[in-house]
Write a protein that holds these residues in place. Structure first.
Motif, PDB file in Angstrom:
ATOM      1  N   ILE A  51     -14.043 -11.639  25.888  1.00 27.93           N
ATOM      2  CA  ILE A  51     -13.190 -11.438  25.052  1.00 27.93           C
ATOM      3  C   ILE A  51     -12.337 -10.443  25.668  1.00 27.93           C
ATOM      4  O   ILE A  51     -12.968 -10.889  27.061  1.00 27.93           O
ATOM      5  N   PRO A  52     -11.098 -10.357  25.509  1.00 30.28           N
ATOM      6  CA  PRO A  52     -10.111 -10.157  27.053  1.00 30.28           C
ATOM      7  C   PRO A  52     -10.930  -8.894  28.058  1.00 30.28           C
ATOM      8  O   PRO A  52     -11.326  -7.736  26.934  1.00 30.28           O
ATOM      9  N   LYS A  53     -10.287  -8.791  29.002  1.00 29.05           N
ATOM     10  CA  LYS A  53     -10.838  -7.550  29.549  1.00 29.05           C
ATOM     11  C   LYS A  53      -9.638  -6.889  29.436  1.00 29.05           C
ATOM     12  O   LYS A  53      -8.685  -6.413  28.998  1.00 29.05           O
ATOM     13  N   MET A  54     -10.737  -5.271  29.237  1.00 29.06           N
ATOM     14  CA  MET A  54      -9.872  -4.263  29.038  1.00 29.06           C
ATOM     15  C   MET A  54      -9.348  -4.413  27.488  1.00 29.06           C
ATOM     16  O   MET A  54      -8.297  -3.683  26.901  1.00 29.06           O
ATOM     17  N   LEU A  55     -10.535  -4.404  26.640  1.00 26.31           N
ATOM     18  CA  LEU A  55      -9.616  -4.381  24.904  1.00 26.31           C
ATOM     19  C   LEU A  55     -11.154  -3.222  24.117  1.00 26.31           C
ATOM     20  O   LEU A  55     -10.153  -2.346  23.995  1.00 26.31           O
ATOM     21  N   VAL A  56     -12.093  -2.813  25.066  1.00 27.24           N
ATOM     22  CA  VAL A  56     -12.545  -2.236  24.098  1.00 27.24           C
ATOM     23  C   VAL A  56     -12.612  -0.102  24.483  1.00 27.24           C
ATOM     24  O   VAL A  56     -12.697   0.803  24.498  1.00 27.24           O
ATOM     25  N   GLN A  57     -12.030  -0.358  26.338  1.00 30.79           N
ATOM     26  CA  GLN A  57     -12.360   0.433  27.123  1.00 30.79           C
ATOM     27  C   GLN A  57     -11.318   1.685  26.354  1.00 30.79           C
ATOM     28  O   GLN A  57     -11.670   2.432  26.444  1.00 30.79           O
ATOM     29  N   ILE A  59       0.436   3.371  25.645  1.00 29.29           N
ATOM     30  CA  ILE A  59       0.731   2.473  25.435  1.00 29.29           C
ATOM     31  C   ILE A  59      -0.299   1.576  25.385  1.00 29.29           C
ATOM     32  O   ILE A  59      -0.512   0.717  25.329  1.00 29.29           O
ATOM     33  N   GLY A  60      -1.841   2.244  25.285  1.00 33.63           N
ATOM     34  CA  GLY A  60      -3.074   0.816  25.723  1.00 33.63           C
ATOM     35  C   GLY A  60      -2.698   0.047  24.618  1.00 33.63           C
ATOM     36  O   GLY A  60      -3.254  -1.060  24.085  1.00 33.63           O
ATOM     37  N   ILE A  61      -2.989   0.879  23.119  1.00 31.33           N
ATOM     38  CA  ILE A  61      -3.400   0.826  21.844  1.00 31.33           C
ATOM     39  C   ILE A  61      -2.390  -0.766  21.132  1.00 31.33           C
ATOM     40  O   ILE A  61      -2.506  -2.412  21.138  1.00 31.33           O
ATOM     41  N   TYR A  62      -1.223  -0.192  22.071  1.00 33.36           N
ATOM     42  CA  TYR A  62       0.276  -1.323  21.632  1.00 33.36           C
ATOM     43  C   TYR A  62      -0.087  -2.240  22.750  1.00 33.36           C
ATOM     44  O   TYR A  62       0.109  -3.337  21.999  1.00 33.36           O
ATOM     45  N   ASN A  63      -0.245  -2.349  23.806  1.00 40.93           N
ATOM     46  CA  ASN A  63      -0.674  -3.379  24.406  1.00 40.93           C
ATOM     47  C   ASN A  63      -1.421  -4.442  24.491  1.00 40.93           C
ATOM     48  O   ASN A  63      -1.299  -5.893  23.860  1.00 40.93           O
ATOM     49  N   ILE A  64      -2.636  -3.557  23.629  1.00 39.01           N
ATOM     50  CA  ILE A  64      -3.824  -4.127  22.816  1.00 39.01           C
ATOM     51  C   ILE A  64      -3.070  -5.493  21.729  1.00 39.01           C
ATOM     52  O   ILE A  64      -3.558  -6.252  22.527  1.00 39.01           O
ATOM     53  N   ASN A  65      -2.771  -4.734  21.381  1.00 37.36           N
ATOM     54  CA  ASN A  65      -2.018  -5.493  20.036  1.00 37.36           C
ATOM     55  C   ASN A  65      -1.290  -6.676  20.624  1.00 37.36           C
ATOM     56  O   ASN A  65      -1.060  -7.557  20.426  1.00 37.36           O
ATOM     57  N   ARG A  66      -0.575  -5.989  21.265  1.00 38.67           N
ATOM     58  CA  ARG A  66       0.774  -7.667  21.366  1.00 38.67           C
ATOM     59  C   ARG A  66      -0.319  -8.534  22.481  1.00 38.67           C
ATOM     60  O   ARG A  66       0.331  -9.544  22.249  1.00 38.67           O
ATOM     61  N   ARG A  67      -1.017  -7.898  23.888  1.00 33.76           N
ATOM     62  CA  ARG A  67      -2.130  -9.144  24.278  1.00 33.76           C
ATOM     63  C   ARG A  67      -2.980 -10.675  23.475  1.00 33.76           C
ATOM     64  O   ARG A  67      -2.540 -11.302  23.418  1.00 33.76           O
ATOM     65  N   LEU A  68      -3.125  -9.598  21.997  1.00 35.05           N
ATOM     66  CA  LEU A  68      -4.116  -9.750  21.735  1.00 35.05           C
ATOM     67  C   LEU A  68      -2.674 -11.449  20.263  1.00 35.05           C
ATOM     68  O   LEU A  68      -3.093 -12.397  20.366  1.00 35.05           O
ATOM     69  N   GLN A  69      -1.716 -10.697  20.017  1.00 31.65           N
ATOM     70  CA  GLN A  69      -1.422 -11.622  19.081  1.00 31.65           C
ATOM     71  C   GLN A  69      -0.456 -13.019  19.950  1.00 31.65           C
ATOM     72  O   GLN A  69      -0.315 -13.578  19.819  1.00 31.65           O
ATOM     73  N   LEU A  70      -0.217 -12.227  21.311  1.00 28.33           N
ATOM     74  CA  LEU A  70       1.166 -13.234  22.569  1.00 28.33           C
ATOM     75  C   LEU A  70      -0.592 -14.580  22.779  1.00 28.33           C
ATOM     76  O   LEU A  70       0.185 -15.309  22.884  1.00 28.33           O
ATOM     77  N   ASN A  71      -1.423 -13.820  22.888  1.00 32.83           N
ATOM     78  CA  ASN A  71      -2.794 -15.126  23.569  1.00 32.83           C
ATOM     79  C   ASN A  71      -2.881 -15.744  21.840  1.00 32.83           C
ATOM     80  O   ASN A  71      -3.777 -16.978  22.667  1.00 32.83           O
ATOM     81  N   TYR A  72      -3.269 -15.504  21.277  1.00 35.74           N
ATOM     82  CA  TYR A  72      -3.705 -16.484  19.967  1.00 35.74           C
ATOM     83  C   TYR A  72      -3.427 -16.113  18.743  1.00 35.74           C
ATOM     84  O   TYR A  72      -3.172 -16.803  17.891  1.00 35.74           O
ATOM     85  N   GLY A  73      -1.944 -15.562  18.720  1.00 33.27           N
ATOM     86  CA  GLY A  73      -0.923 -15.780  17.297  1.00 33.27           C
ATOM     87  C   GLY A  73      -1.330 -14.530  16.695  1.00 33.27           C
ATOM     88  O   GLY A  73      -1.787 -12.942  16.552  1.00 33.27           O
TER      89      GLY A  73
END
Length: 114
Positions: A6-12, A75-89
């Motif tokens: 899992i990507p770092k800093m996903l759950v924290q 911005i934490g939740i927004y960033n997590i969402n965008r990172r997942l979408q950019l990396n995986y679709g």
């Protein structure tokens, strides 16, 4: 036991939000459940609390903007969402389910990689 990457800093940040924003007051008790499951090669990681909850409007605002709001970074939740979408679709990302006074469940959806 199964292992997943899992990507770092996903759950924290999700846990931090549950604690900071979920408590009713300084004397209340907050229960947090962290869980993970795999379905059809998709990993679901959920953080669920029994705190004060969020309105649908608050959820929409949180997911729609990366701009700081009301003195909080938010911005934490927004960033997590965008990172997942950019990396995986676009089919991957974060889902928030809540009702005012009913707690919050945040689920991250990502491909299951070992």
């Amino acid at each position: 036991a199964a292992k997943a990457l899992i990507p770092k800093m996903l759950v924290q940040p999700i846990l931090e939000n549950a604690i900071i924003h979920g408590l009713k007051d300084a004397f209340s008790v907050l229960h947090i459940l962290v869980s993970a499951r795999v379905e059809d090669d998709i990993l679901f990681i959920s953080v669920e609390d029994d705190g004060i909850g969020m309105t649908n409007e608050q959820i929409k605002e949180l997911m729609a903007s990366s701009l700081p709001k009301e003195g909080f970074n938010r911005i934490g939740i927004y960033n997590i969402n965008r990172r997942l979408q950019l990396n995986y679709g676009e089919q991957f990302g974060v889902c928030i389910v809540s009702g005012e006074g009913e707690g919050v469940k945040v689920t991250a959806r990502l491909p299951y990689c070992t």
